[in-house]
Design an enzyme around this catalytic site. Structure first.
Site, PDB file in Angstrom:
ATOM      1  N   ASN A 113       0.845  -1.193   0.000  1.00 59.47           N
ATOM      2  CA  ASN A 113       0.000   0.000   0.000  1.00 59.47           C
ATOM      3  C   ASN A 113       0.878   1.240   0.000  1.00 59.47           C
ATOM      4  O   ASN A 113       2.108   1.137  -0.008  1.00 59.47           O
ATOM      5  CB  ASN A 113      -0.966  -0.022   1.188  1.00 59.47           C
ATOM      6  CG  ASN A 113      -0.216  -0.095   2.503  1.00 59.47           C
ATOM      7  OD1 ASN A 113       0.560   0.794   2.828  1.00 59.47           O
ATOM      8  ND2 ASN A 113      -0.421  -1.182   3.244  1.00 59.47           N
ATOM      9  N   ILE A 137      -2.777  -7.362  14.301  1.00 60.21           N
ATOM     10  CA  ILE A 137      -1.708  -7.321  15.317  1.00 60.21           C
ATOM     11  C   ILE A 137      -2.161  -6.492  16.522  1.00 60.21           C
ATOM     12  O   ILE A 137      -2.028  -6.904  17.679  1.00 60.21           O
ATOM     13  CB  ILE A 137      -0.413  -6.716  14.722  1.00 60.21           C
ATOM     14  CG1 ILE A 137      -0.010  -7.500  13.469  1.00 60.21           C
ATOM     15  CG2 ILE A 137       0.707  -6.712  15.752  1.00 60.21           C
ATOM     16  CD1 ILE A 137       1.059  -6.825  12.633  1.00 60.21           C
ATOM     17  N   PHE A 188      -4.054   3.637  15.011  1.00 63.44           N
ATOM     18  CA  PHE A 188      -4.222   4.678  14.009  1.00 63.44           C
ATOM     19  C   PHE A 188      -5.343   4.246  13.079  1.00 63.44           C
ATOM     20  O   PHE A 188      -5.486   3.054  12.806  1.00 63.44           O
ATOM     21  CB  PHE A 188      -2.932   4.870  13.188  1.00 63.44           C
ATOM     22  CG  PHE A 188      -2.010   5.898  13.777  1.00 63.44           C
ATOM     23  CD1 PHE A 188      -1.343   5.652  14.969  1.00 63.44           C
ATOM     24  CD2 PHE A 188      -1.812   7.123  13.137  1.00 63.44           C
ATOM     25  CE1 PHE A 188      -0.499   6.601  15.521  1.00 63.44           C
ATOM     26  CE2 PHE A 188      -0.967   8.077  13.680  1.00 63.44           C
ATOM     27  CZ  PHE A 188      -0.305   7.818  14.875  1.00 63.44           C
ATOM     28  N   LYS A 210     -13.888   1.906  15.540  1.00 62.26           N
ATOM     29  CA  LYS A 210     -12.671   1.079  15.527  1.00 62.26           C
ATOM     30  C   LYS A 210     -12.039   1.029  16.916  1.00 62.26           C
ATOM     31  O   LYS A 210     -11.585  -0.015  17.376  1.00 62.26           O
ATOM     32  CB  LYS A 210     -11.685   1.691  14.526  1.00 62.26           C
ATOM     33  CG  LYS A 210     -10.564   0.789  14.126  1.00 62.26           C
ATOM     34  CD  LYS A 210      -9.880   1.303  12.871  1.00 62.26           C
ATOM     35  CE  LYS A 210     -10.727   1.140  11.630  1.00 62.26           C
ATOM     36  NZ  LYS A 210     -10.085   1.585  10.411  1.00 62.26           N
TER      37      LYS A 210
HETATM   38  O1  C5P Z   1      -8.887  -1.988  11.242  1.00 64.60           O
HETATM   39  P1  C5P Z   1      -7.856  -1.076  10.677  1.00 64.60           P
HETATM   40  O2  C5P Z   1      -6.865  -1.783   9.793  1.00 64.60           O
HETATM   41  O3  C5P Z   1      -8.360   0.170  10.040  1.00 64.60           O
HETATM   42  O4  C5P Z   1      -7.071  -0.594  11.981  1.00 64.60           O
HETATM   43  C1  C5P Z   1      -5.977   0.243  11.910  1.00 64.60           C
HETATM   44  C2  C5P Z   1      -5.129   0.071  13.135  1.00 64.60           C
HETATM   45  O5  C5P Z   1      -4.915  -1.323  13.412  1.00 64.60           O
HETATM   46  C3  C5P Z   1      -3.762   0.632  12.949  1.00 64.60           C
HETATM   47  O6  C5P Z   1      -3.298   1.056  14.211  1.00 64.60           O
HETATM   48  C4  C5P Z   1      -2.964  -0.551  12.420  1.00 64.60           C
HETATM   49  O7  C5P Z   1      -1.579  -0.434  12.665  1.00 64.60           O
HETATM   50  C5  C5P Z   1      -3.564  -1.700  13.201  1.00 64.60           C
HETATM   51  N1  C5P Z   1      -3.584  -2.972  12.465  1.00 64.60           N
HETATM   52  C6  C5P Z   1      -2.818  -4.049  12.889  1.00 64.60           C
HETATM   53  N2  C5P Z   1      -2.875  -5.243  12.218  1.00 64.60           N
HETATM   54  C7  C5P Z   1      -3.680  -5.387  11.143  1.00 64.60           C
HETATM   55  C8  C5P Z   1      -4.479  -4.317  10.708  1.00 64.60           C
HETATM   56  C9  C5P Z   1      -4.402  -3.116  11.380  1.00 64.60           C
HETATM   57  O8  C5P Z   1      -2.066  -3.904  13.855  1.00 64.60           O
HETATM   58  N3  C5P Z   1      -3.721  -6.545  10.513  1.00 64.60           N
END
Ligand code: C5P
Length: 392
Positions: A209, A305, A321, A335
């Site tokens: 991305n 994560i 974030f 969220k």
């Molecule tokens: O659900 P979304 O992807 O929008 O959430 C964003 C937040 O979740 C960010 O802080 C991002 O670093 C974290 N995130 C994560 N692992 C993922 C997806 C998002 O830690 N697979």
């Protein structure tokens, strides 16, 4: 206040923002610091040395050839005694001279002869800031461990508006305790993810991305400035690791998750990375050959994560974030609740991705706290101050 009795050399270079250095000097003295002011010749065209002499209560030093000590080694004594050398404003020309290790006046010689931390608060017209030589110089100064404070976005003396304006004196003062090891996060372990992830399709292709990693790296720098021990788990970026930060390089979301879990426990976890939500189910071991038949990739969900860390029994203080393209408050707050986060930083993706500045909103149990547009490091410092208020 943690600046009490700190010996600070305040270097003032030639730019209209030199007038702000007078207020900065006053605030430093008020905070208990012992301030010695060193001016370049150009700075004296903007503000008279007497102003700084009155504010600091000490004679202003300006010449390499009129050293006050008997042995004429003022540049060595001053820099050896100091806890911090702060150049504010730092002109484009002074930054260029620093990069080259010039020592043709007292201030540049002090910078070269120092053993303490050097922090600079740049101030210049936005075109000068954006110019390739200035940006090259900044990258080199970062690599040399020089701490950059600002600049901010705003109205400039030339009548234009943009990035390059010196931080307000109070903002500069607020950033200093962290540089002196007496920061808001002293003794805390902070784990941060940054950048995009790269999910392999085959050995040469992948899904990724447009995250540049700039915000995550700025958060790492701000946490380090605040005195934390910082570990940055980073997806592929072109950025230099901030001084004093330990970086672990990863490619995929799975690697990022493993690295994060290995680095726990920590006091704070800040998930800035734009983690890919999906990966290719089974990446091809060899390069996929082109065919006219089209190609279907089977994608499976990646682990979340942040949600996983936030659900741990001994979870660190977790910050998320959320980059949204519309209805920021609604999506961000949803969220935050879904992932059980005490603090979430929202921004509009189209305004922030890859840029040097960001407009953010912090969401917590107390409500929404907007941070007007500023460079990402300034925003990161605001975020660190805000999250520190939850910790103690
Ligand atoms: O659900 P979304 O992807 O929008 O959430 C964003 C937040 O979740 C960010 O802080 C991002 O670093 C974290 N995130 C994560 N692992 C993922 C997806 C998002 O830690 N697979």
């Amino acid at each position: 206040m943690s600046l009490a009795n700190k010996k600070i050399i305040l270097g003032v270079t030639g730019g209209i923002a030199a007038y702000k250095a007078a207020e900065l000097c006053r605030l430093l003295v008020k905070a208990g610091a012992e301030v010695r002011v060193v001016m370049t010749a150009a700075a004296q065209q903007f503000v008279a040395p007497l102003t700084f002499q009155a504010l600091s209560g000490k004679p202003v030093l300006a010449s390499l050839w009129e050293a006050a000590s008997g042995d004429g080694m003022e540049h060595i004594h001053l820099s050896r005694d100091a806890d911090l050398l702060l150049v504010a404003p730092a002109s484009a020309d002074f930054l260029a001279r620093l990069v080259h290790g010039r020592a043709d006046d007292l201030l540049s010689t002090l910078c070269l002869a120092r053993t303490c931390t050097l922090a600079v608060a740049p101030a210049m017209n936005r075109e000068m800031w954006a110019a390739a030589p200035t940006q090259r110089n900044l990258a080199q100064l970062r690599a040399d461990g020089v701490q950059l404070l600002g600049p901010a976005v705003g109205e400039q003396a030339c009548g234009e508006t943009g990035l390059g304006r010196m931080l307000e004196p109070a903002e500069v003062v607020a950033a200093l305790p962290g540089l002196l090891g007496a920061g808001l996060l002293a003794g805390k372990r902070v784990l941060i993810t940054a950048g995009p992830t790269f999910e392999a399709i085959d050995p040469v292709r992948g899904l990724t991305n447009r995250s540049s990693g700039k915000m995550g790296y700025a958060v790492a720098q701000a946490a380090r400035e605040a005195g934390a021990e910082v570990c940055l788990v980073s997806g592929p970026t072109c950025l230099a690791v901030p001084a004093g930060v330990r970086r672990i390089d990863v490619q995929s979301a799975a690697e990022m998750r493993d690295a994060v879990l290995r680095e726990l426990p920590s006091d704070v976890f800040i998930a800035v990375a734009a983690v890919a939500d999906y990966r290719v189910d089974a990446a091809a071991p060899q390069k996929i050959k082109k065919s006219d038949a089209g190609l279907t990739l089977n994608l499976v969900a990646n682990p979340d994560i942040l949600a996983e860390v936030a659900a741990l029994p001994n979870a660190p203080f977790c910050v998320g974030f959320a980059a949204e393209t519309e209805r920021l408050a609604e999506h961000a707050e949803a969220k935050r609740r879904r992932k059980h986060l005490p603090l979430l930083v929202g921004n509009l993706a189209q305004d922030t991705l890859g840029q040097d500045t960001a407009e953010l909103v912090l969401f917590d149990d107390r409500g929404a706290h907007p941070l007007p547009r500023a460079d990402k490091l300034t925003q990161a410092r605001h975020l660190i101050r805000h999250l520190a208020s939850f910790l103690n």
